[in-house]
Design a protein around this motif. Structure first.
Motif, PDB file in Angstrom:
ATOM      1  N   PHE A  26      13.730   3.635  -6.312  1.00  0.00           N
ATOM      2  CA  PHE A  26      13.527   4.379  -4.802  1.00  0.00           C
ATOM      3  C   PHE A  26      12.129   4.677  -4.412  1.00  0.00           C
ATOM      4  CE2 PHE A  26      18.354   4.192  -5.135  1.00  0.00           C
ATOM      5  CZ  PHE A  26      18.421   2.714  -4.958  1.00  0.00           C
ATOM      6  N   PHE A  27      12.065   5.923  -5.325  1.00  0.00           N
ATOM      7  CA  PHE A  27      10.465   6.199  -5.370  1.00  0.00           C
ATOM      8  C   PHE A  27       9.265   5.453  -4.915  1.00  0.00           C
ATOM      9  CE2 PHE A  27       6.996   8.980  -5.687  1.00  0.00           C
ATOM     10  CZ  PHE A  27       7.178  10.153  -5.267  1.00  0.00           C
ATOM     11  N   SER A  28       9.458   4.394  -6.167  1.00  0.00           N
ATOM     12  CA  SER A  28       8.093   3.742  -5.968  1.00  0.00           C
ATOM     13  C   SER A  28       8.281   2.538  -5.549  1.00  0.00           C
ATOM     14  CB  SER A  28       8.038   2.981  -7.600  1.00  0.00           C
ATOM     15  OG  SER A  28       6.979   2.091  -7.786  1.00  0.00           O
ATOM     16  N   LEU A  29       9.295   2.400  -4.180  1.00  0.00           N
ATOM     17  CA  LEU A  29       9.726   0.849  -3.776  1.00  0.00           C
ATOM     18  C   LEU A  29       9.261   1.787  -2.341  1.00  0.00           C
ATOM     19  CD1 LEU A  29      12.481  -1.029  -5.924  1.00  0.00           C
ATOM     20  CD2 LEU A  29      10.055  -1.610  -5.303  1.00  0.00           C
ATOM     21  N   SER A  30       9.139   2.955  -2.040  1.00  0.00           N
ATOM     22  CA  SER A  30       9.204   3.263  -1.609  1.00  0.00           C
ATOM     23  C   SER A  30      10.916   2.925   0.054  1.00  0.00           C
ATOM     24  CB  SER A  30       8.504   2.844  -0.521  1.00  0.00           C
ATOM     25  OG  SER A  30       6.990   3.197  -0.129  1.00  0.00           O
ATOM     26  N   VAL A  31      12.061   2.574  -0.904  1.00  0.00           N
ATOM     27  CA  VAL A  31      13.041   2.234  -0.934  1.00  0.00           C
ATOM     28  C   VAL A  31      13.912   3.697  -0.807  1.00  0.00           C
ATOM     29  CG1 VAL A  31      15.314   1.396  -0.983  1.00  0.00           C
ATOM     30  CG2 VAL A  31      12.946  -0.609  -1.058  1.00  0.00           C
ATOM     31  N   GLY A  32      14.699   3.718  -0.096  1.00  0.00           N
ATOM     32  CA  GLY A  32      15.499   4.071   0.666  1.00  0.00           C
ATOM     33  C   GLY A  32      15.184   5.823   1.059  1.00  0.00           C
ATOM     34  N   TRP A  33      13.998   5.684   2.059  1.00  0.00           N
ATOM     35  CA  TRP A  33      13.217   6.966   2.878  1.00  0.00           C
ATOM     36  C   TRP A  33      13.293   6.165   4.151  1.00  0.00           C
ATOM     37  CZ3 TRP A  33       9.635  10.390   0.265  1.00  0.00           C
ATOM     38  CH2 TRP A  33       9.408   9.658  -1.531  1.00  0.00           C
ATOM     39  N   GLY A  34      13.361   4.902   4.455  1.00  0.00           N
ATOM     40  CA  GLY A  34      13.950   4.306   5.829  1.00  0.00           C
ATOM     41  C   GLY A  34      12.426   3.851   6.349  1.00  0.00           C
ATOM     42  N   TYR A  61       4.897  17.454  -1.355  1.00  0.00           N
ATOM     43  CA  TYR A  61       4.645  17.490  -2.488  1.00  0.00           C
ATOM     44  C   TYR A  61       3.381  16.109  -3.100  1.00  0.00           C
ATOM     45  CZ  TYR A  61       7.904  14.938  -5.016  1.00  0.00           C
ATOM     46  OH  TYR A  61       9.320  14.549  -5.232  1.00  0.00           O
ATOM     47  N   TYR A  62       3.337  15.408  -3.169  1.00  0.00           N
ATOM     48  CA  TYR A  62       2.885  14.356  -3.501  1.00  0.00           C
ATOM     49  C   TYR A  62       1.013  14.310  -2.838  1.00  0.00           C
ATOM     50  CZ  TYR A  62       2.168   8.834  -3.412  1.00  0.00           C
ATOM     51  OH  TYR A  62       1.731   7.921  -3.494  1.00  0.00           O
ATOM     52  N   GLY A  63       1.124  14.959  -1.637  1.00  0.00           N
ATOM     53  CA  GLY A  63      -0.530  15.956  -1.172  1.00  0.00           C
ATOM     54  C   GLY A  63      -0.586  16.519  -1.557  1.00  0.00           C
ATOM     55  N   GLY A  90       0.971  -1.097   0.346  1.00  0.00           N
ATOM     56  CA  GLY A  90       0.613  -0.330  -0.074  1.00  0.00           C
ATOM     57  C   GLY A  90       1.060   1.115   0.111  1.00  0.00           C
ATOM     58  N   SER A  91       1.665   0.725   1.313  1.00  0.00           N
ATOM     59  CA  SER A  91       2.470   2.310   1.113  1.00  0.00           C
ATOM     60  C   SER A  91       3.953   2.658  -0.509  1.00  0.00           C
ATOM     61  CB  SER A  91       3.789   2.688   1.768  1.00  0.00           C
ATOM     62  OG  SER A  91       5.249   2.717   1.598  1.00  0.00           O
ATOM     63  N   ALA A  92       4.282   1.264  -1.381  1.00  0.00           N
ATOM     64  CA  ALA A  92       5.106   1.094  -2.401  1.00  0.00           C
ATOM     65  C   ALA A  92       3.876   1.706  -3.865  1.00  0.00           C
ATOM     66  CB  ALA A  92       5.200  -0.114  -2.218  1.00  0.00           C
ATOM     67  N   VAL A  93       2.209   1.135  -3.793  1.00  0.00           N
ATOM     68  CA  VAL A  93       1.798   1.647  -5.134  1.00  0.00           C
ATOM     69  C   VAL A  93       0.801   2.462  -4.592  1.00  0.00           C
ATOM     70  CG1 VAL A  93      -0.010   0.481  -5.859  1.00  0.00           C
ATOM     71  CG2 VAL A  93       1.185  -1.025  -5.120  1.00  0.00           C
ATOM     72  N   ILE A 110      -0.166   8.062   4.679  1.00  0.00           N
ATOM     73  CA  ILE A 110      -0.170   7.828   5.393  1.00  0.00           C
ATOM     74  C   ILE A 110       2.127   7.578   5.989  1.00  0.00           C
ATOM     75  CG2 ILE A 110      -2.558   8.060   6.050  1.00  0.00           C
ATOM     76  CD1 ILE A 110      -2.360   5.060   5.156  1.00  0.00           C
ATOM     77  N   SER A 111       2.008   6.587   4.548  1.00  0.00           N
ATOM     78  CA  SER A 111       3.207   5.689   5.480  1.00  0.00           C
ATOM     79  C   SER A 111       4.240   6.974   5.578  1.00  0.00           C
ATOM     80  CB  SER A 111       3.593   4.416   4.420  1.00  0.00           C
ATOM     81  OG  SER A 111       3.967   5.481   3.498  1.00  0.00           O
ATOM     82  N   MET A 112       4.291   8.051   4.645  1.00  0.00           N
ATOM     83  CA  MET A 112       5.400   8.925   4.395  1.00  0.00           C
ATOM     84  C   MET A 112       5.281   9.811   5.908  1.00  0.00           C
ATOM     85  SD  MET A 112       5.615  10.977   0.809  1.00  0.00           S
ATOM     86  CE  MET A 112       4.952   9.864  -0.544  1.00  0.00           C
ATOM     87  N   LEU A 123       0.236   6.998  -6.416  1.00  0.00           N
ATOM     88  CA  LEU A 123       1.095   8.094  -7.320  1.00  0.00           C
ATOM     89  C   LEU A 123       2.435   7.906  -7.853  1.00  0.00           C
ATOM     90  CD1 LEU A 123      -0.255  11.083  -5.573  1.00  0.00           C
ATOM     91  CD2 LEU A 123      -1.497   9.810  -7.002  1.00  0.00           C
ATOM     92  N   GLY A 124       3.147   7.247  -7.761  1.00  0.00           N
ATOM     93  CA  GLY A 124       4.033   7.183  -7.881  1.00  0.00           C
ATOM     94  C   GLY A 124       3.908   5.758  -8.988  1.00  0.00           C
ATOM     95  N   ASN A 125       3.587   4.760  -9.534  1.00  0.00           N
ATOM     96  CA  ASN A 125       2.920   3.865 -10.125  1.00  0.00           C
ATOM     97  C   ASN A 125       1.682   4.620 -11.180  1.00  0.00           C
ATOM     98  OD1 ASN A 125       3.141   2.887  -7.368  1.00  0.00           O
ATOM     99  ND2 ASN A 125       3.689   0.919  -8.407  1.00  0.00           N
TER     100      ASN A 125
HETATM  101  N1  PHE Z   1       6.024   4.438  -2.924  1.00  0.00           N
HETATM  102  C1  PHE Z   1       5.395   5.550  -3.510  1.00  0.00           C
HETATM  103  C2  PHE Z   1       4.743   5.794  -4.776  1.00  0.00           C
HETATM  104  O1  PHE Z   1       4.693   4.744  -4.813  1.00  0.00           O
HETATM  105  C3  PHE Z   1       6.239   7.050  -2.667  1.00  0.00           C
HETATM  106  C4  PHE Z   1       6.141   6.423  -1.041  1.00  0.00           C
HETATM  107  C5  PHE Z   1       7.619   6.561  -0.421  1.00  0.00           C
HETATM  108  C6  PHE Z   1       5.193   6.282   0.172  1.00  0.00           C
HETATM  109  C7  PHE Z   1       7.850   6.738   0.759  1.00  0.00           C
HETATM  110  C8  PHE Z   1       5.882   6.495   1.307  1.00  0.00           C
HETATM  111  C9  PHE Z   1       7.033   6.390   1.083  1.00  0.00           C
HETATM  112  O2  PHE Z   1       3.128   7.086  -4.481  1.00  0.00           O
END
Ligand code: PHE
Length: 626
Positions: free
Chosen positions: A227-235, A115-117, A25-28, A324-326, A30-32
């Motif tokens: 990295f953005f999409s996998l939610s990796v590199g954000w802790g 900015y995601y918001g 849910g975090s990974a999927v 929410i995960s951010m 707007l990034g995708n």
């Molecule tokens: N991976 C999310 C996306 O693809 C963005 C995201 C990154 C969310 C890091 C939470 C933490 O939209």
């Protein structure tokens, strides 16, 4: 188990499925569905997709496992995870550099949330638009603060509300219901997109790689997108790992999350890109691509109102499970140290993120200041098809003398003028003529056009066009928007029949402050210079783009590099191996010969990840190794 404090008071995932759904849910998000298609569009298509996939498999996945294990091992948020593991306290590198990376994690999550918001707010607007059938103009919508800002506020408020409710009741419950629904709908939209007339061209563009377009920038973008999409590199995976019970299998859990995320990204591309080609939008439009394309696709669907409304609703939800995960990452930091209550932390961090996000919300022409930030003090002037005799350097000097603009070197290039000819069904005659007239002044510069009626067909001829191939593409694109389609091969190009055959293109730079004066000077000499098209291009960027570039790309890459160096070389990768082994005993059993999965993983963490990331980073700062 002293190094692994029990996470009991911090909340835990209820089940394996619960974790997978919450993490995906975090990974999927707007990034995708929003970022991936436009990044693919801006970076040349299939070759980008290919590199992106390589980044996911060879860099993203090993790092995801690392983050999860690091989080579960320490049971901490990113900052404290570094703090408790950096044992030799006297060494400044351990004492400060580690936690500094942790702070960078909090910063990445916080600033990207800001900015995601904004984009997530757009999705809410489009739920309304689809249902009410208002068919709003995207450019007007995104430039209107009265819409964009309240929607942004609503989205952030929803994020705060869920995060303050806590881990299991909030995040996990929602993800379980809504993620599968989104997937189903994505498939429906794909079916519609790929069956649009003219979609084939887009599918081909999406699937057949042209590696000649690949440069350092494309690789950086692909790595950043992974990295953005996998939610990796954000802790984030450190934080989520800290909620994971020891019995769970980190390897298979991480694998499933990556598979889902990548699958949805590829589907996001398949949903948007064929439609972009079929409907004649420019594929490199940037962050607005998905939003301009999808409503047009829905309008061509039976029950498009319902499907469109539902789709944007689910996209909002997908964005919410990500946002929410951010927010969770900085909040868990404040909660862990008893620095604040969950409620208070969520509310304060959320509100500050909203405030910081306001300039991003105004970056789409809501405010000129935030939309066009100059990145250079020069403007490039481009004159297409200028009369060669009347534009010698001396002539140009005279023309521009009044404007007092210190003109850079004048670059001439001879242009071949061509005539273009193509046929349309007679019924489309008038529409085509209108479009050609519209194009004449800006996009497809030409001298004049003629039409010959010929039974069912009308033959159009455009006389003396410069930039043949580009002109053909522009023309087809403009016609496609009115549903008039001509195959590329059906446009005939031939040397111009016009009397005046010698033209050149001319480009030069002038100081930004002289833009208006230069424009005026050229305009009043248009008669003698005879150019067909004048383009003034200042290099600008927007606040939004700056945030995305630094926090949504660069920051993640730096964090990932630091993590692989820290765990691979400075701290103790065997502790992470031991952590992964719990719940996945085969991790340390020989796989091929006497090589274990653990050994392969360590090799990636110590060598492959840091070297690749480092090379890409160097490329960003202009050092080319290959
Ligand atoms: N991976 C999310 C996306 O693809 C963005 C995201 C990154 C969310 C890091 C939470 C933490 O939209």
């Amino acid at each position: 188990m002293s190094a692994s404090p029990s996470p009991e008071n911090r909340g835990q995932w209820g089940s394996k499925l619960g974790f997978i759904l919450a993490a995906s849910g975090s990974a999927v998000g707007l990034g995708n569905i929003w970022r991936f298609p436009y990044m693919t569009g801006e970076n040349g298509g299939a070759a980008f997709v290919f590199i992106y996939l390589a980044c996911v498999i060879f860099i993203g996945l090993p790092l995801m496992w690392l983050e999860l294990a690091f989080g579960r091992h320490t049971g901490k948020n990113p900052v404290d995870a570094f703090r408790v593991t950096g044992r030799p306290k006297e060494v400044w590198l351990y004492k400060y550099a580690g936690p500094a990376v942790g702070v960078l994690c909090l910063a990445a999550c916080f600033f990207v949330l800001s900015y995601y918001g904004v984009i997530a707010g757009w999705t809410i607007g489009y739920i309304y638009d689809s249902i009410a059938g208002t068919q709003m103009d995207f450019k007007e919508f995104s430039a209107n603060p009265n819409w964009v800002i309240p929607l942004f506020a609503v989205f952030i408020a929803a994020t705060i509300y869920i995060v303050q409710a806590g881990i299991e009741k909030g995040i996990e419950k929602w993800s379980k219901i809504l993620m599968p629904l989104l997937l189903g709908l994505v498939v429906v939209v794909i079916i519609r997109s790929v069956t649009l007339k003219g979609a084939m061209e887009g599918i081909e563009w999406y699937l057949s790689p042209d590696f000649s377009k690949v440069d350092g920038k494309v690789v950086l973008a692909a790595l950043g997108q992974a990295f953005f999409s996998l939610s990796v590199g954000w802790g984030l995976m450190i934080t989520y790992g800290s909620y994971m019970p020891k019995s769970q299998n980190i390897i298979s859990n991480g694998f499933w999350v990556a598979l889902m995320d990548t699958g949805v990204a590829l589907m996001g591309g398949l949903m948007v890109i064929p439609a972009v080609f079929a409907l004649g939008f420019p594929v490199d439009a940037g962050p607005t691509l998905t939003f301009e394309t999808l409503p047009a696709v829905f309008s061509k669907m039976t029950a498009g109102v319902v499907i469109g409304g539902l789709f944007f609703l689910l996209l909002t939800v997908a964005a919410l499970t990500s946002s929410i995960s951010m927010l969770e990452v900085p909040v868990s930091y404040f909660v862990d140290g008893k620095r604040a209550s969950r409620q208070k932390a969520a509310i304060i961090v959320g509100i500050v993120a909203f405030a910081v996000g306001l300039p991003s919300a105004l970056s789409f022409k809501g405010s000129e200041t935030f939309s066009s930030i100059p990145t250079s003090d020069k403007v490039t002037v481009r004159l297409e098809g200028i009369n060669a005799q009347n534009s010698t350097p001396e002539e140009m000097k005279n023309v521009l003398a009044d404007s007092d603009a210190s003109v850079g070197s004048l670059n001439y290039s001879l242009v071949e003028l061509e005539d273009l000819a193509f046929e349309v069904p007679s019924v489309d005659n008038n529409n085509t003529a209108t479009i050609i007239k519209e194009l004449k002044s800006n996009e497809v510069a030409h001298l004049r056009h003629s039409v010959t009626e010929n039974g069912e067909k009308a033959e159009f001829r455009l006389i003396s066009v410069s930039g043949g191939k580009k002109a053909v593409a522009e023309l087809r694109r403009a016609l496609a928007q009115k549903d008039i389609r001509i195959p590329e091969a059906a446009v005939k190009r031939s040397p111009t029949t016009a009397a005046d055959k010698i033209r050149t293109d001319l480009t030069f730079t002038v100081a930004l402050s002289k833009t208006n004066a230069v424009n005026k000077a050229l305009d009043s000499n248009k008669g003698s210079l005879g150019y067909k098209k004048l383009e003034l291009k200042a290099e600008t960027t927007s606040f939004f783009d700056i945030m995305d570039k630094y926090f949504g790309t660069l920051c993640l890459i730096i964090i990932s590099l630091s993590l692989s160096l820290y765990v691979g070389w400075m701290w103790d990768s065997s502790k992470i191996v031991g952590e992964i082994e719990q719940g996945c005993p085969s991790f340390t059993k020989p796989l091929i010969g006497n090589m274990t999965p653990a050994a392969i993983w360590i090799f990636f963490i110590r060598f492959v990840c840091p070297v690749v990331i480092f090379v890409v980073l160097l490329g960003k700062f202009g050092v080319e190794i290959f």
